[in-house]
Motif scaffolding. Structure first.
Motif, PDB file in Angstrom:
ATOM      1  N   ILE A 118       0.842  -1.203   0.000  1.00  0.00           N
ATOM      2  CA  ILE A 118       0.000   0.000   0.000  1.00  0.00           C
ATOM      3  C   ILE A 118       0.871   1.244   0.000  1.00  0.00           C
ATOM      4  CG2 ILE A 118      -1.596   1.365   1.414  1.00  0.00           C
ATOM      5  CD1 ILE A 118      -2.945  -1.259   2.240  1.00  0.00           C
ATOM      6  N   SER A 119       1.909   1.218   0.831  1.00  0.00           N
ATOM      7  CA  SER A 119       2.771   2.393   0.960  1.00  0.00           C
ATOM      8  C   SER A 119       3.455   2.739  -0.354  1.00  0.00           C
ATOM      9  CB  SER A 119       3.815   2.147   2.044  1.00  0.00           C
ATOM     10  OG  SER A 119       4.737   3.214   2.122  1.00  0.00           O
ATOM     11  N   ARG A 120       4.009   1.750  -1.029  1.00  0.00           N
ATOM     12  CA  ARG A 120       4.802   2.047  -2.222  1.00  0.00           C
ATOM     13  C   ARG A 120       3.955   2.241  -3.470  1.00  0.00           C
ATOM     14  NH1 ARG A 120       6.999  -2.576  -5.181  1.00  0.00           N
ATOM     15  NH2 ARG A 120       5.935  -4.503  -4.586  1.00  0.00           N
ATOM     16  N   SER A 121       2.653   1.901  -3.385  1.00  0.00           N
ATOM     17  CA  SER A 121       1.802   2.030  -4.577  1.00  0.00           C
ATOM     18  C   SER A 121       0.882   3.245  -4.544  1.00  0.00           C
ATOM     19  CB  SER A 121       0.949   0.772  -4.737  1.00  0.00           C
ATOM     20  OG  SER A 121       0.105   0.592  -3.617  1.00  0.00           O
ATOM     21  N   CYS A 122       0.810   3.943  -3.403  1.00  0.00           N
ATOM     22  CA  CYS A 122      -0.033   5.147  -3.276  1.00  0.00           C
ATOM     23  C   CYS A 122      -1.507   4.874  -3.615  1.00  0.00           C
ATOM     24  CB  CYS A 122       0.490   6.272  -4.165  1.00  0.00           C
ATOM     25  SG  CYS A 122       2.100   6.921  -3.674  1.00  0.00           S
ATOM     26  N   ILE A 123      -2.014   3.703  -3.261  1.00  0.00           N
ATOM     27  CA  ILE A 123      -3.353   3.334  -3.719  1.00  0.00           C
ATOM     28  C   ILE A 123      -4.483   4.002  -2.937  1.00  0.00           C
ATOM     29  CG2 ILE A 123      -2.636   1.142  -4.724  1.00  0.00           C
ATOM     30  CD1 ILE A 123      -3.717  -0.237  -2.217  1.00  0.00           C
ATOM     31  N   THR A 124      -4.140   4.749  -1.895  1.00  0.00           N
ATOM     32  CA  THR A 124      -5.198   5.474  -1.174  1.00  0.00           C
ATOM     33  C   THR A 124      -5.409   6.879  -1.722  1.00  0.00           C
ATOM     34  OG1 THR A 124      -3.610   6.264   0.471  1.00  0.00           O
ATOM     35  CG2 THR A 124      -4.753   4.183   0.955  1.00  0.00           C
ATOM     36  N   ILE A 125      -4.685   7.222  -2.773  1.00  0.00           N
ATOM     37  CA  ILE A 125      -4.696   8.603  -3.258  1.00  0.00           C
ATOM     38  C   ILE A 125      -6.068   9.045  -3.765  1.00  0.00           C
ATOM     39  CG2 ILE A 125      -4.040   8.136  -5.656  1.00  0.00           C
ATOM     40  CD1 ILE A 125      -2.487  10.852  -3.413  1.00  0.00           C
ATOM     41  N   THR A 126      -6.900   8.084  -4.211  1.00  0.00           N
ATOM     42  CA  THR A 126      -8.241   8.444  -4.679  1.00  0.00           C
ATOM     43  C   THR A 126      -9.035   9.133  -3.577  1.00  0.00           C
ATOM     44  OG1 THR A 126      -8.269   6.582  -6.220  1.00  0.00           O
ATOM     45  CG2 THR A 126     -10.393   7.528  -5.645  1.00  0.00           C
ATOM     46  N   GLU A 127      -8.854   8.663  -2.346  1.00  0.00           N
ATOM     47  CA  GLU A 127      -9.600   9.274  -1.247  1.00  0.00           C
ATOM     48  C   GLU A 127      -9.132  10.701  -0.975  1.00  0.00           C
ATOM     49  OE1 GLU A 127     -12.248  10.331   1.324  1.00  0.00           O
ATOM     50  OE2 GLU A 127     -12.368   8.522   0.077  1.00  0.00           O
ATOM     51  N   LEU A 128      -7.853  10.988  -1.226  1.00  0.00           N
ATOM     52  CA  LEU A 128      -7.395  12.376  -1.076  1.00  0.00           C
ATOM     53  C   LEU A 128      -8.164  13.272  -2.048  1.00  0.00           C
ATOM     54  CD1 LEU A 128      -5.543  14.532   0.088  1.00  0.00           C
ATOM     55  CD2 LEU A 128      -3.825  13.878  -1.650  1.00  0.00           C
ATOM     56  N   ALA A 129      -8.288  12.825  -3.301  1.00  0.00           N
ATOM     57  CA  ALA A 129      -9.045  13.611  -4.279  1.00  0.00           C
ATOM     58  C   ALA A 129     -10.494  13.775  -3.846  1.00  0.00           C
ATOM     59  CB  ALA A 129      -8.969  12.938  -5.648  1.00  0.00           C
ATOM     60  N   ASP A 130     -11.124  12.700  -3.370  1.00  0.00           N
ATOM     61  CA  ASP A 130     -12.510  12.780  -2.913  1.00  0.00           C
ATOM     62  C   ASP A 130     -12.648  13.743  -1.729  1.00  0.00           C
ATOM     63  OD1 ASP A 130     -13.150  10.928  -4.825  1.00  0.00           O
ATOM     64  OD2 ASP A 130     -13.391   9.246  -3.431  1.00  0.00           O
ATOM     65  N   SER A 131     -11.698  13.660  -0.794  1.00  0.00           N
ATOM     66  CA  SER A 131     -11.768  14.500   0.406  1.00  0.00           C
ATOM     67  C   SER A 131     -11.600  15.974   0.081  1.00  0.00           C
ATOM     68  CB  SER A 131     -10.707  14.054   1.417  1.00  0.00           C
ATOM     69  OG  SER A 131     -10.991  12.761   1.912  1.00  0.00           O
ATOM     70  N   LEU A 132     -10.782  16.263  -0.926  1.00  0.00           N
ATOM     71  CA  LEU A 132     -10.616  17.662  -1.322  1.00  0.00           C
ATOM     72  C   LEU A 132     -11.924  18.234  -1.870  1.00  0.00           C
ATOM     73  CD1 LEU A 132      -7.066  17.577  -2.970  1.00  0.00           C
ATOM     74  CD2 LEU A 132      -7.703  18.475  -0.719  1.00  0.00           C
ATOM     75  N   VAL A 133     -12.704  17.395  -2.511  1.00  0.00           N
ATOM     76  CA  VAL A 133     -14.019  17.844  -2.974  1.00  0.00           C
ATOM     77  C   VAL A 133     -14.909  18.164  -1.782  1.00  0.00           C
ATOM     78  CG1 VAL A 133     -16.097  17.173  -4.240  1.00  0.00           C
ATOM     79  CG2 VAL A 133     -13.831  16.536  -5.122  1.00  0.00           C
ATOM     80  N   ARG A 134     -14.942  17.245  -0.804  1.00  0.00           N
ATOM     81  CA  ARG A 134     -15.843  17.406   0.338  1.00  0.00           C
ATOM     82  C   ARG A 134     -15.366  18.466   1.324  1.00  0.00           C
ATOM     83  NH1 ARG A 134     -15.827  11.652  -0.155  1.00  0.00           N
ATOM     84  NH2 ARG A 134     -14.365  11.464   1.592  1.00  0.00           N
ATOM     85  N   ARG A 135     -14.062  18.569   1.553  1.00  0.00           N
ATOM     86  CA  ARG A 135     -13.535  19.440   2.604  1.00  0.00           C
ATOM     87  C   ARG A 135     -13.047  20.800   2.101  1.00  0.00           C
ATOM     88  NH1 ARG A 135     -11.430  16.424   7.512  1.00  0.00           N
ATOM     89  NH2 ARG A 135     -12.336  14.340   7.367  1.00  0.00           N
ATOM     90  N   GLU A 136     -12.580  20.823   0.857  1.00  0.00           N
ATOM     91  CA  GLU A 136     -12.015  22.077   0.344  1.00  0.00           C
ATOM     92  C   GLU A 136     -12.894  22.716  -0.731  1.00  0.00           C
ATOM     93  OE1 GLU A 136      -9.602  23.639   1.562  1.00  0.00           O
ATOM     94  OE2 GLU A 136      -7.964  22.365   2.252  1.00  0.00           O
ATOM     95  N   GLY A 137     -13.994  22.062  -1.085  1.00  0.00           N
ATOM     96  CA  GLY A 137     -14.913  22.635  -2.048  1.00  0.00           C
ATOM     97  C   GLY A 137     -14.412  22.641  -3.473  1.00  0.00           C
ATOM     98  N   LEU A 138     -13.440  21.788  -3.795  1.00  0.00           N
ATOM     99  CA  LEU A 138     -12.915  21.726  -5.162  1.00  0.00           C
ATOM    100  C   LEU A 138     -13.793  20.829  -6.032  1.00  0.00           C
ATOM    101  CD1 LEU A 138      -9.081  21.271  -4.485  1.00  0.00           C
ATOM    102  CD2 LEU A 138     -10.419  23.385  -4.535  1.00  0.00           C
ATOM    103  N   SER A 139     -13.630  20.969  -7.336  1.00  0.00           N
ATOM    104  CA  SER A 139     -14.237  19.996  -8.237  1.00  0.00           C
ATOM    105  C   SER A 139     -13.420  18.706  -8.160  1.00  0.00           C
ATOM    106  CB  SER A 139     -14.235  20.511  -9.674  1.00  0.00           C
ATOM    107  OG  SER A 139     -12.908  20.547 -10.180  1.00  0.00           O
ATOM    108  N   PHE A 140     -14.063  17.602  -8.554  1.00  0.00           N
ATOM    109  CA  PHE A 140     -13.303  16.346  -8.522  1.00  0.00           C
ATOM    110  C   PHE A 140     -12.082  16.425  -9.432  1.00  0.00           C
ATOM    111  CE2 PHE A 140     -12.203  12.191 -10.259  1.00  0.00           C
ATOM    112  CZ  PHE A 140     -11.853  11.528  -9.085  1.00  0.00           C
ATOM    113  N   ARG A 141     -12.197  17.062 -10.582  1.00  0.00           N
ATOM    114  CA  ARG A 141     -11.073  17.121 -11.503  1.00  0.00           C
ATOM    115  C   ARG A 141      -9.910  17.888 -10.882  1.00  0.00           C
ATOM    116  NH1 ARG A 141      -9.564  13.569 -13.747  1.00  0.00           N
ATOM    117  NH2 ARG A 141     -11.692  13.168 -14.495  1.00  0.00           N
TER     118      ARG A 141
END
Length: 502
Positions: free
Chosen positions: A365-388
């Protein structure tokens, strides 16, 4: 020109035909269908007596003779001599030798080898389906137990052969549970087609005698007679339905088996196979070979291939009585069941014993960065950004972390803060602790609490549903077995009563 029929002095059977066809057919019948022949003879005799087609005395004498034949003739010791055409005629010959040609020939009233054969084949398939369903239900339960045990155990889920997202092993196993349940349903659907008696169709159009087809079906443990007599003889969909369902189950099982093979590899290593299921190398002392998984893979493929072969034999055959669907083809199909049973037993044992290696999962998990999708999702919910926008920031973070061979949680915050400011022109509101939580695999799983997801609530609900499904399927099969057991008991009682009739 002389008609060749008038000068034909040959005697049946031709020795080559005897060796290549009749002998193997006889051996197959005595090996696979002797018990079925006996049950059909007994059920048909009971029906002939109950309908008055045979007198009580005639039926009683035939019943006693059948019992004597059963006691004195051991099918396993029989050797085909060519004196009779097949196993059916051998039993009739034995009857006639004890009762005389008139009474000995009366058991065959209102029936044919045609309806006998397809009833035999259905009895043979029903018996094997019972074993197959029992073993499939055991695998289903083993998968549910394993999914319960591993419902919170993190793994790497793959798409296109590459690390994709974290989930739990219980969530992955639940996906297998679902298709195995559907495959078992397909087996029950096929069972329903098998579970209709052809007896009474005779050659193809039933009989002028007042036979009771439903009674014979009941005594043999079938749900009912198959209605159309032509279909009883010509319809082979009970074969194609059975082997289609069987083949699909093992096509489907081959896919997670292949995953297990990859996941036990040295490079991935997220599944640990215990020593009891590992073979060592004859020359390389460091090797731990999870060879049972390879056997599962090739046996599943053999099962699928044998099932496909059965469908191939049925293809382009005439809609009538034909040898293509009969003895030797049936025996070929039984090989699919034999390999299927081995796969189900071994896979259930494997699933119960394998464990996830958490250190390897964490490293991957650490070397593949596979949780990064949730960072993008969280930025939408917490920072008000578009998903893109969030996706582009997350992509920049992943690229930077991979370049430094770092860890997304501990090394990714600085690249994240920089990428966020560059993309938005402002600072992020997320501190390092919050960021680390958002990119953790535990959070990734926990926040996916939608229906069908890996979070505890939906997965727990799913597992409870699977338990109920397993109970319902077992009850359904139990009802079939009880009906057949009751029918066998009824047949024994009625047959024994015949023997004492005046």
């Amino acid at each position: 020109m002389t008609d060749p029929r008038l000068s034909d002095t040959s005697v049946f059977p031709d020795p080559v035909y005897k060796h290549t066809v009749l002998g193997p057919l006889f051996d197959g019948a005595k090996d696979h269908h002797a018990a079925g022949f006996r049950a059909i003879d007994r059920a048909h005799l009971v029906m002939l007596a109950e309908t008055g087609i045979l007198t009580a005395g005639e039926a009683s004498n035939i019943a006693r003779a059948l019992d004597t034949i059963h006691a004195q003739v051991d099918p396993a010791k029989l050797v085909y001599t060519g004196e009779v055409e097949d196993y059916f005629f051998l039993i009739e010959k034995e009857l006639k030798s004890r009762l005389g040609p008139d009474l000995g020939g009366r058991l065959h009233t209102a029936r044919s080898r045609n309806d006998i054969d397809h009833t035999l084949f259905k009895l043979g398939l029903r018996e094997r389906l019972n074993v197959l369903i029992e073993k499939a239900l055991a695998l289903h339960r083993a998968l549910i137990d394993a999914a319960e045990r591993e419902k919170a155990t993190l793994i790497v889920a793959y798409t296109h052969g590459q690390p994709a997202q974290p989930t739990t092993f219980g969530h992955y196993l639940s996906a297998i549970i679902e298709f195995v349940g559907r495959d078992i349903e397909r087996l029950f659907d096929a069972y329903g087609i098998v579970d209709r008696s052809p007896m009474g169709a005779a050659a193809i159009t039933t009989s002028g005698f007042p036979i009771d087809r439903a009674r014979v079906a009941e005594l043999l443990g079938f749900a009912a007679p198959l209605q159309n007599s032509y279909s009883c003889i010509a319809g082979v969909d009970y074969i194609t339905a059975t082997y289609s369902a069987l083949g699909l189950m093992f096509l489907h099982l081959g896919r997670p088996i292949q995953d297990f093979q990859v996941w036990t590899s040295f490079e991935v290593g997220q599944i640990y196979v215990p020593n009891s299921l590992v073979q060592i190398s004859s020359i390389m002392p460091q090797k731990r070979n999870p060879v049972p998984i390879e056997h599962l893979r090739h046996l599943a493929s053999q099962t699928w291939g044998r099932a496909q072969a059965m469908l191939g034999v049925m293809h382009n055959t005439p809609f009538t009585d034909m040898n293509d669907s009969e003895g030797e083809t049936q025996a070929m199909g039984y090989q699919a069941f034999e390999s299927a049973w081995r796969v189900l037993d071994l896979l259930a044992s494997l699933v119960a014993q394998i464990r996830i290696d958490p250190a390897r999962v964490a490293a991957n998990i650490s070397r593949s960065c596979i949780t990064i999708t949730e960072l993008a999702d969280s930025l939408v919910r917490r920072e008000g950004l578009s998903f893109r926008e969030g996706h582009e920031i997350a992509a920049a973070v992943a690229k930077a972390v991979v370049a430094m061979s770092g860890d997304l949680g501990s090394d990714g915050y600085a690249p994240f803060a920089e990428a966020f400011k560059k993309a938005t022109g402002r600072k992020t509101t997320l501190d390092q602790k919050t960021y680390a939580e958002l990119v953790s695999p535990e959070y990734f799983v926990a926040v996916r609490a939608r229906y069908g997801g890996p979070a505890p609530e939906p997965l727990g609900a799913a597992l409870a549903g699977y338990r109920q499904d397993a109970s319902d399927l077992a009850a359904r099969h139990g009802a079939l077995l009880r009906r057949q057991s009751a029918a066998a008991h009824m047949l024994d009682e009625r047959f024994d009563a015949l023997k004492g009739a005046a």
